[in-house]
Design a protein around this motif. Structure first.
Motif, PDB file in Angstrom:
ATOM      1  N   ASP A 304       0.819  -1.216   0.000  1.00  0.00           N
ATOM      2  CA  ASP A 304       0.000   0.000   0.000  1.00  0.00           C
ATOM      3  C   ASP A 304       0.851   1.263   0.000  1.00  0.00           C
ATOM      4  O   ASP A 304       0.328   2.370   0.162  1.00  0.00           O
ATOM      5  N   ALA A 305       2.155   1.121  -0.163  1.00  0.00           N
ATOM      6  CA  ALA A 305       3.060   2.261  -0.082  1.00  0.00           C
ATOM      7  C   ALA A 305       3.070   3.078  -1.366  1.00  0.00           C
ATOM      8  O   ALA A 305       2.826   2.563  -2.461  1.00  0.00           O
ATOM      9  N   ASP A 306       3.386   4.354  -1.213  1.00  0.00           N
ATOM     10  CA  ASP A 306       3.669   5.219  -2.348  1.00  0.00           C
ATOM     11  C   ASP A 306       5.184   5.384  -2.464  1.00  0.00           C
ATOM     12  O   ASP A 306       5.876   5.533  -1.451  1.00  0.00           O
ATOM     13  N   VAL A 307       5.696   5.360  -3.683  1.00  0.00           N
ATOM     14  CA  VAL A 307       7.109   5.658  -3.892  1.00  0.00           C
ATOM     15  C   VAL A 307       7.270   7.170  -3.861  1.00  0.00           C
ATOM     16  O   VAL A 307       6.643   7.895  -4.642  1.00  0.00           O
ATOM     17  N   ALA A 308       8.099   7.649  -2.934  1.00  0.00           N
ATOM     18  CA  ALA A 308       8.218   9.084  -2.699  1.00  0.00           C
ATOM     19  C   ALA A 308       9.260   9.741  -3.574  1.00  0.00           C
ATOM     20  O   ALA A 308       9.093  10.905  -3.977  1.00  0.00           O
ATOM     21  N   ALA A 309      10.372   9.017  -3.859  1.00  0.00           N
ATOM     22  CA  ALA A 309      11.492   9.665  -4.551  1.00  0.00           C
ATOM     23  C   ALA A 309      12.485   8.621  -5.009  1.00  0.00           C
ATOM     24  O   ALA A 309      12.420   7.446  -4.618  1.00  0.00           O
ATOM     25  N   ILE A 310      13.431   9.083  -5.814  1.00  0.00           N
ATOM     26  CA  ILE A 310      14.538   8.257  -6.291  1.00  0.00           C
ATOM     27  C   ILE A 310      15.834   8.841  -5.752  1.00  0.00           C
ATOM     28  O   ILE A 310      16.101  10.037  -5.898  1.00  0.00           O
ATOM     29  N   SER A 311      16.640   7.976  -5.122  1.00  0.00           N
ATOM     30  CA  SER A 311      17.984   8.358  -4.678  1.00  0.00           C
ATOM     31  C   SER A 311      18.958   7.875  -5.740  1.00  0.00           C
ATOM     32  O   SER A 311      19.184   6.671  -5.890  1.00  0.00           O
ATOM     33  N   THR A 312      19.515   8.805  -6.513  1.00  0.00           N
ATOM     34  CA  THR A 312      20.313   8.441  -7.673  1.00  0.00           C
ATOM     35  C   THR A 312      21.801   8.599  -7.438  1.00  0.00           C
ATOM     36  O   THR A 312      22.232   9.451  -6.659  1.00  0.00           O
ATOM     37  N   TRP A 313      22.578   7.775  -8.136  1.00  0.00           N
ATOM     38  CA  TRP A 313      24.025   7.969  -8.181  1.00  0.00           C
ATOM     39  C   TRP A 313      24.403   8.976  -9.261  1.00  0.00           C
ATOM     40  O   TRP A 313      25.544   9.430  -9.313  1.00  0.00           O
ATOM     41  N   GLY A 314      23.458   9.285 -10.143  1.00  0.00           N
ATOM     42  CA  GLY A 314      23.747  10.165 -11.265  1.00  0.00           C
ATOM     43  C   GLY A 314      23.486  11.621 -10.943  1.00  0.00           C
ATOM     44  O   GLY A 314      23.277  12.010  -9.791  1.00  0.00           O
ATOM     45  N   ASP A 315      23.504  12.432 -11.974  1.00  0.00           N
ATOM     46  CA  ASP A 315      23.204  13.850 -11.821  1.00  0.00           C
ATOM     47  C   ASP A 315      21.710  14.007 -11.576  1.00  0.00           C
ATOM     48  O   ASP A 315      20.881  13.505 -12.357  1.00  0.00           O
ATOM     49  N   SER A 316      21.353  14.684 -10.515  1.00  0.00           N
ATOM     50  CA  SER A 316      19.942  14.747 -10.127  1.00  0.00           C
ATOM     51  C   SER A 316      19.089  15.460 -11.175  1.00  0.00           C
ATOM     52  O   SER A 316      17.944  15.069 -11.414  1.00  0.00           O
ATOM     53  N   GLU A 317      19.619  16.489 -11.799  1.00  0.00           N
ATOM     54  CA  GLU A 317      18.829  17.199 -12.812  1.00  0.00           C
ATOM     55  C   GLU A 317      18.592  16.322 -14.027  1.00  0.00           C
ATOM     56  O   GLU A 317      17.477  16.258 -14.563  1.00  0.00           O
ATOM     57  N   THR A 318      19.643  15.640 -14.479  1.00  0.00           N
ATOM     58  CA  THR A 318      19.507  14.760 -15.643  1.00  0.00           C
ATOM     59  C   THR A 318      18.514  13.648 -15.365  1.00  0.00           C
ATOM     60  O   THR A 318      17.617  13.360 -16.173  1.00  0.00           O
TER      61      THR A 318
END
Length: 358
Positions: A304-318
């Motif tokens: 029942d969870a919502d995915v809130a965000a992505i923690s990336t190793w890449g450039d956050s803007e890209t």
């Protein structure tokens, strides 16, 4: 296991990282040196990098400027006040290297407790228990699973926890789930939230999770129940609980433990850790990485969870331009705070900013 219950933190310690300090295989030692809330590293033992400093090898501004030496004997000369030897490397094959025996014996004879991340358990070996008894020291095997009396199947009791629960999952192994979990926990506390966290791997236990079990040592039927118990325990003391995930729901080798974690903690929100340049899975070149969208879909289909965000190793803007979710890199300035804002937004602002006491 909560090592906070056994040490007056931060306890001065030697970190044994023989042959691996600063490498991926030495990630537990690296994490202890830079992040532990239980141990204050005074010396690192690694003959490969001896003569340098921890901050130099790790190239990390958060790493302490402590010496690296070639043996525990030399470490005790540098820091005779230490209280613990923390073994931060688990060699391939799972056995205790013969070359490490003298170092561990030296530490015990000097009155040091031993905190071990080895696959073999010192506390079940007569040689080590006898030596520890003789010198009045303690042996902690962080990989040791709960006893049979503490194992049960999941029963949904985690639903009764009043705290908000946030789980970090990923698109593969070794994509930063533990780092993201820990940094979110720290950022939440600094922002005034009453936060605690649950570790599911040895590094998290050693750096100070409020509850932790090396989850891949738990029999499959009981994994969800063990996670429920840990989340419940931390949730009784804190308003916000961060949980370290393992592997990925699409990982053919390890998805069973990932799903058990998801169902055991039954989170309110999920953060997905991702390396956008990863094409095949770590140690499984024949398995392709399925990607963020597949993981998000499965999380939301299987819980029942919502995915809130992505923690990336890449450039956050890209990466942000490629996804419909907030994206941040915890190593970029403000990255962790951006993830936390996305999490609290998903939770609907219901999480209290209370005292941040233990």
């Amino acid at each position: 296991m909560d090592l906070r219950d056994h040490f007056e933190a931060p306890a001065p310690a030697i970190v044994l990282a023989e042959g691996e300090f600063g490498t991926a295989e030495g990630k537990t030692a690296n994490g202890i040196v830079t992040s532990s809330e239980v141990f204050e590293t005074r010396v690192v033992v690694d003959s490969e990098t001896a003569g340098r400093s921890a901050s130099d090898v790790l190239e990390n501004r958060d790493a302490p400027d402590v010496p690296i030496v070639e043996s525990v004997g030399a470490a005790l000369t540098e820091a005779p006040e230490v209280e613990a030897l923390v073994i931060g490397v688990a060699p391939a094959g799972g056995n205790l290297p013969e070359a490490w025996v003298d170092d561990i014996e030296t530490a015990i004879r000097a009155g040091c407790d031993v905190v071990s991340g080895l696959h073999v358990f010192l506390s079940e070996d007569e040689h080590w228990t006898g030596l520890a008894d003789r010198y009045g020291t303690r042996l902690f095997d962080v990989r040791k699973p709960p006893g049979s009396d503490d194992l049960r199947v999941g029963d949904g009791s985690v639903d009764d926890v009043d705290a908000d629960v946030v789980l970090t999952l990923g698109t593969d192994c070794a994509v930063g789930k533990r780092t993201t979990t820990y940094l979110l926990y720290r950022a939440a506390r600094e922002a005034g939230y009453d936060a605690g966290w649950v570790a599911t791997g040895q590094t998290g236990i050693m750096i100070g999770a409020h509850e932790g079990v090396v989850i891949d040592r738990v029999p499959a039927d009981f994994t969800a129940g063990v996670v429920e118990d840990m989340v419940t325990a931390v949730g009784e003391a804190h308003e916000l609980v961060f949980v370290e995930g393992q592997a990925a729901l699409t990982h053919r080798a390890y998805s069973g433990v990932t799903l058990s974690l998801l169902h055991g903690c039954w989170p309110d929100a999920v953060v997905i850790a991702d390396d956008p340049d990863r094409r095949t899975r770590t140690h499984f070149d024949s398995f392709e990485v399925s990607g963020v969208d597949a993981e998000v879909r499965l999380v939301e289909d299987l819980s029942d969870a919502d995915v809130a965000a992505i923690s990336t190793w890449g450039d956050s803007e890209t990466e942000g331009s490629r996804h419909d979710l907030p994206v941040a890199n915890v190593y970029e300035e403000g990255g962790t705070e951006a993830l936390l804002a996305a999490v609290t937004g998903t939770l609907g602002g219901e999480t209290d900013r209370a005292g941040s006491g233990e």
